[in-house]
Design an enzyme around this catalytic site. Structure first.
Site, PDB file in Angstrom:
ATOM      1  N   ASP A  32     -21.516   5.213   5.857  1.00 40.80           N
ATOM      2  CA  ASP A  32     -21.151   5.232   4.442  1.00 40.80           C
ATOM      3  C   ASP A  32     -21.749   6.485   3.801  1.00 40.80           C
ATOM      4  O   ASP A  32     -22.927   6.808   4.035  1.00 40.80           O
ATOM      5  CB  ASP A  32     -21.675   3.950   3.775  1.00 40.80           C
ATOM      6  CG  ASP A  32     -21.084   3.706   2.396  1.00 40.80           C
ATOM      7  OD1 ASP A  32     -21.209   4.605   1.529  1.00 40.80           O
ATOM      8  OD2 ASP A  32     -20.529   2.624   2.178  1.00 40.80           O
ATOM      9  N   ASN A  88     -16.305  -6.997   0.503  1.00 39.77           N
ATOM     10  CA  ASN A  88     -15.848  -7.245  -0.865  1.00 39.77           C
ATOM     11  C   ASN A  88     -14.323  -7.309  -0.935  1.00 39.77           C
ATOM     12  O   ASN A  88     -13.639  -6.484  -0.325  1.00 39.77           O
ATOM     13  CB  ASN A  88     -16.338  -6.121  -1.788  1.00 39.77           C
ATOM     14  CG  ASN A  88     -17.859  -6.022  -1.821  1.00 39.77           C
ATOM     15  OD1 ASN A  88     -18.548  -7.028  -1.763  1.00 39.77           O
ATOM     16  ND2 ASN A  88     -18.378  -4.804  -1.898  1.00 39.77           N
ATOM     17  N   GLN A  95     -15.058  -4.555  -4.883  1.00 41.88           N
ATOM     18  CA  GLN A  95     -14.289  -3.681  -3.980  1.00 41.88           C
ATOM     19  C   GLN A  95     -13.826  -2.448  -4.748  1.00 41.88           C
ATOM     20  O   GLN A  95     -13.272  -2.571  -5.843  1.00 41.88           O
ATOM     21  CB  GLN A  95     -13.074  -4.433  -3.406  1.00 41.88           C
ATOM     22  CG  GLN A  95     -12.345  -3.634  -2.336  1.00 41.88           C
ATOM     23  CD  GLN A  95     -11.194  -4.408  -1.683  1.00 41.88           C
ATOM     24  OE1 GLN A  95     -10.798  -5.479  -2.157  1.00 41.88           O
ATOM     25  NE2 GLN A  95     -10.659  -3.863  -0.606  1.00 41.88           N
ATOM     26  N   HIS A 101     -12.691  -3.377   4.671  1.00 41.33           N
ATOM     27  CA  HIS A 101     -13.834  -2.817   5.392  1.00 41.33           C
ATOM     28  C   HIS A 101     -15.003  -3.790   5.330  1.00 41.33           C
ATOM     29  O   HIS A 101     -15.121  -4.570   4.390  1.00 41.33           O
ATOM     30  CB  HIS A 101     -14.256  -1.447   4.852  1.00 41.33           C
ATOM     31  CG  HIS A 101     -14.479  -1.428   3.372  1.00 41.33           C
ATOM     32  ND1 HIS A 101     -13.446  -1.357   2.462  1.00 41.33           N
ATOM     33  CD2 HIS A 101     -15.610  -1.475   2.630  1.00 41.33           C
ATOM     34  CE1 HIS A 101     -13.930  -1.359   1.239  1.00 41.33           C
ATOM     35  NE2 HIS A 101     -15.249  -1.439   1.302  1.00 41.33           N
ATOM     36  N   HIS A 103     -19.148  -3.903   5.381  1.00 34.66           N
ATOM     37  CA  HIS A 103     -20.391  -3.134   5.272  1.00 34.66           C
ATOM     38  C   HIS A 103     -21.422  -3.717   6.239  1.00 34.66           C
ATOM     39  O   HIS A 103     -21.621  -4.935   6.272  1.00 34.66           O
ATOM     40  CB  HIS A 103     -20.995  -3.262   3.870  1.00 34.66           C
ATOM     41  CG  HIS A 103     -20.186  -2.674   2.777  1.00 34.66           C
ATOM     42  ND1 HIS A 103     -20.449  -1.432   2.243  1.00 34.66           N
ATOM     43  CD2 HIS A 103     -19.125  -3.149   2.082  1.00 34.66           C
ATOM     44  CE1 HIS A 103     -19.578  -1.187   1.259  1.00 34.66           C
ATOM     45  NE2 HIS A 103     -18.777  -2.209   1.144  1.00 34.66           N
TER      46      HIS A 103
HETATM   47  P1  AMP Z   1     -16.525  -1.311  -1.562  1.00 34.95           P
HETATM   48  O1  AMP Z   1     -17.220  -1.194  -2.895  1.00 34.95           O
HETATM   49  O2  AMP Z   1     -16.843  -2.567  -0.827  1.00 34.95           O
HETATM   50  O3  AMP Z   1     -15.032  -1.055  -1.675  1.00 34.95           O
HETATM   51  O4  AMP Z   1     -17.146  -0.169  -0.678  1.00 34.95           O
HETATM   52  C1  AMP Z   1     -16.676   1.126  -0.613  1.00 34.95           C
HETATM   53  C2  AMP Z   1     -17.713   1.946   0.107  1.00 34.95           C
HETATM   54  O5  AMP Z   1     -17.084   3.091   0.639  1.00 34.95           O
HETATM   55  C3  AMP Z   1     -18.864   2.416  -0.751  1.00 34.95           C
HETATM   56  O6  AMP Z   1     -20.096   1.968  -0.178  1.00 34.95           O
HETATM   57  C4  AMP Z   1     -18.746   3.947  -0.718  1.00 34.95           C
HETATM   58  O7  AMP Z   1     -20.008   4.577  -0.697  1.00 34.95           O
HETATM   59  C5  AMP Z   1     -17.975   4.162   0.565  1.00 34.95           C
HETATM   60  N1  AMP Z   1     -17.150   5.358   0.616  1.00 34.95           N
HETATM   61  C6  AMP Z   1     -16.224   5.745  -0.278  1.00 34.95           C
HETATM   62  N2  AMP Z   1     -15.603   6.867   0.145  1.00 34.95           N
HETATM   63  C7  AMP Z   1     -16.148   7.181   1.346  1.00 34.95           C
HETATM   64  C8  AMP Z   1     -15.934   8.231   2.301  1.00 34.95           C
HETATM   65  N3  AMP Z   1     -15.044   9.190   2.094  1.00 34.95           N
HETATM   66  N4  AMP Z   1     -16.685   8.223   3.430  1.00 34.95           N
HETATM   67  C9  AMP Z   1     -17.604   7.250   3.655  1.00 34.95           C
HETATM   68  N5  AMP Z   1     -17.841   6.245   2.797  1.00 34.95           N
HETATM   69  C10 AMP Z   1     -17.127   6.209   1.661  1.00 34.95           C
END
Ligand code: AMP
Ligand code: ZN
Length: 136
Positions: A32, A88, A95, A101, A103
């Site tokens: 992440d 999420n 989300q 995805h 975590h």
């Molecule tokens: P969520 O809030 O569950 O949708 O999580 C999205 C996650 O994606 C967050 O923890 C962000 O830090 C991560 N994220 C967003 N864009 C990228 C990216 N380009 N590469 C890696 N992680 C990302």
């Protein structure tokens, strides 16, 4: 199926570079970019599913098996003291990227993160009413 407008489709399929930890026919696991702790990783299916509701059963099963494998690796390689698996669904649930995805968040005794909720105090009747609505 991929979604042309989805950044995680592009990352999962290697069109956008990422810090990849693992890849197979169905998934890519990446670091992440906004980690909660050292080693915070995301399991991304290569196909586009917006959320858990859209995820096919076989992909869901494989995702959990992969989470288990990565959890063991993180414990071994990072020496973490614990691990949160978080997933999420929907904006209300936090989300922000609408491609399923999971975590994987390694936890360390001194990591300073708080991942949790305020526990409620439901009455027995409330619990029973909810149970009746969901029971299957
Ligand atoms: P969520 O809030 O569950 O949708 O999580 C999205 C996650 O994606 C967050 O923890 C962000 O830090 C991560 N994220 C967003 N864009 C990228 C990216 N380009 N590469 C890696 N992680 C990302
Ligand atoms: Zn996608």
């Amino acid at each position: 199926m991929k979604n042309e407008n989805c950044i995680f489709c592009k990352i999962a399929n290697g069109e956008i570079p990422s810090k990849t930890l693992y890849e197979d026919d169905l998934f890519r696991v990446i670091l992440d970019l906004g980690p909660a702790t050292k080693g915070h990783a995301l399991i991304l299916p290569k196909e586009h599913f917006a959320n858990l509701y859209e995820l096919p059963d076989d992909t869901a099963a494989r995702a959990m098996i992969l989470a288990k494998k990565m959890a063991a690796l993180m414990k071994d390689r990072l020496g973490c003291d614990g691990l949160n698996v978080i997933q999420n669904n929907g904006e209300t649930a936090g989300q922000t990227v609408f491609h399923f995805h999971m975590h994987l968040i390694p936890r360390y005794e001194d990591d300073g993160q708080k991942i949790g909720w305020e526990p409620g105090k439901p009455k027995e009747e409330e619990l029973e009413e909810i149970r009746k609505r969901i029971v299957c």
